[in-house]
Scaffold this motif. Structure first.
Motif, short mmCIF file in Angstrom:
data_model
loop_
_atom_site.label_atom_id
_atom_site.label_comp_id
_atom_site.label_asym_id
_atom_site.label_seq_id
_atom_site.Cartn_x
_atom_site.Cartn_y
_atom_site.Cartn_z
N UNK A 1 37.11 32.37 48.07
CA UNK A 1 36.71 32.26 46.67
C UNK A 1 35.82 33.43 46.24
N UNK A 2 34.87 33.79 47.08
CA UNK A 2 33.96 34.89 46.74
C UNK A 2 34.64 36.25 46.95
N UNK A 3 35.32 36.39 48.09
CA UNK A 3 35.91 37.69 48.42
C UNK A 3 37.04 38.11 47.50
N UNK B 1 40.04 42.28 51.76
CA UNK B 1 41.47 42.59 51.59
C UNK B 1 42.34 41.36 51.84
N UNK B 2 41.96 40.56 52.85
CA UNK B 2 42.73 39.36 53.14
C UNK B 2 42.54 38.32 52.04
N UNK B 3 41.31 38.20 51.54
CA UNK B 3 41.04 37.27 50.44
C UNK B 3 41.88 37.62 49.22
N UNK C 1 44.79 39.18 49.28
CA UNK C 1 46.18 38.82 49.57
C UNK C 1 46.45 37.35 49.27
N UNK C 2 45.50 36.49 49.64
CA UNK C 2 45.67 35.06 49.37
C UNK C 2 45.68 34.79 47.87
N UNK C 3 44.84 35.50 47.11
CA UNK C 3 44.80 35.32 45.66
C UNK C 3 46.13 35.74 45.03
N UNK C 4 46.70 36.86 45.50
CA UNK C 4 47.99 37.30 44.98
C UNK C 4 49.10 36.33 45.39
N UNK C 5 48.98 35.74 46.58
CA UNK C 5 49.95 34.73 46.99
C UNK C 5 49.87 33.51 46.08
N UNK C 6 48.63 33.14 45.65
CA UNK C 6 48.47 32.02 44.72
C UNK C 6 49.15 32.34 43.39
N UNK C 7 49.09 33.61 42.97
CA UNK C 7 49.82 34.02 41.76
C UNK C 7 51.31 33.81 41.95
N UNK C 8 51.82 34.24 43.12
CA UNK C 8 53.26 34.17 43.40
C UNK C 8 53.75 32.74 43.54
N UNK C 9 52.87 31.84 44.02
CA UNK C 9 53.27 30.44 44.24
C UNK C 9 52.96 29.55 43.04
N UNK C 10 52.24 30.08 42.04
CA UNK C 10 52.03 29.35 40.79
C UNK C 10 50.78 28.49 40.74
#
Length: 302
Positions: free
Chosen positions: A198-200, A258-260, A262-271
């Protein structure tokens, strides 16, 4: 001069004149020559006929052999063609089997009674089960073919998040999602990693997402923040860098920024990006414990 020719007695021959004898000899010689000539002609004719007959027989034999060779050659070509056709058929059958294997439905079978969200038309994990081909495609890129959030990608994590997921993508209740997700992550002992996430990732700093933000609007917010990078994220991107960082995340070490991201962009991709923003704000961003440990990660995040 006939009486001077052969077959007469010698004493009678003396009765013939010399001229008559010569004439008779000439007749005899001519007759013999004619007979020899006719004999030679007969022999020659027989020889020619024999040669012609032999040649004819040879031609017939050659034709027969050639015909036999042609038949054998044709049979061989047919055999080769049949063999090629058989191999082609076997190859096609192997390819069809391979394609069938690629389309094989992935287990486990979805239990619609216990996990109804995975059977909703937006995910349709039961009616249209994911295949090996789907998994391969989403490993490279999670978004849909036309570049939008892919809700069906949640079929990959079945039956996880069965309580939280419908609050986000079906009911659009971000606060209820925040509560249900925190309960699930607490049981999974993943809250430490989520605090760093959440912070990263900068979700704690996000002021664009509101309780009324739709999925389509969230896609626009993702594009404004990450450009098209979020559309190129695949499962493989998460598995690669995340695996070595997992022990650190669960040993109360800050998740690398950087990993945080990636997870945020994955959340974008998964909706579920818009829901994750409130998951973070409700449970982590104002929590003194998490602020003390991970707050510094958000300082450099716009």
């Amino acid at each position: 001069a006939d009486h001077c020719t052969g077959g007469v007695m010698m004493e009678d021959a003396f009765a013939c004149t010399e001229s008559e004898v010569e004439t008779a000899e000439e007749h005899i010689f001519a007759s013999m020559s004619m007979e020899l000539l006719q004999r030679d002609l007969r022999h020659t004719k027989v020889g020619v006929l024999a040669a012609e007959q032999l040649a004819l027989e040879q031609r017939e034999n050659s034709s027969s052999i050639a015909e036999d060779e042609l038949i054998v050659g044709k049979e061989n070509r047919i055999a080769v063609d049949e063999g090629s056709k058989t191999r082609d058929t076997e190859k096609i059958e192997e390819e069809e089997v391979g394609e069938a294997a690629e389309d094989k439905v992935q287990e486990p079978t979805v239990n619609c009674s216990e996990y109804p969200v995975f059977c909703d038309s937006k995910l349709n994990c039961s009616g249209n089960p994911i295949t090996v081909a789907d998994k391969d495609a989403w490993g490279k890129k999670i978004v849909t073919a036309d570049g939008h959030a892919n809700l069906r990608s949640w079929c990959m994590v079945y039956p996880s998040y069965a309580a939280a997921l419908p609050k986000c993508i079906l009911e659009d209740s971000k606060l209820e999602y925040a509560k249900a997700m925190y309960e699930f992550q607490t049981i999974a002992q993943s809250t430490e990693a989520d605090g760093a996430y959440c912070f990263g990732s900068g979700l704690c700093n996000n002021t664009k997402v509101t309780l009324n933000t739709t999925l389509q609007e969230a896609e626009g917010i993702c594009s404004a923040r990450y450009g098209d990078r979020w559309k190129g994220i695949g499962w493989a991107d998460l598995e690669g860098p995340v695996a070595p960082a997992v022990p650190e995340m669960y040993n109360h070490s800050p998740m690398p920024r950087q990993i945080a991201e990636l997870f945020a962009m994955a959340a974008c991709a998964m909706g579920n990006y818009q829901c994750d923003v409130f998951y973070c704000k409700v449970n982590y961003c104002q929590n003194d414990d998490y602020l003390q440990r991970f707050g510094n990660l958000s300082w450099a995040v716009a």
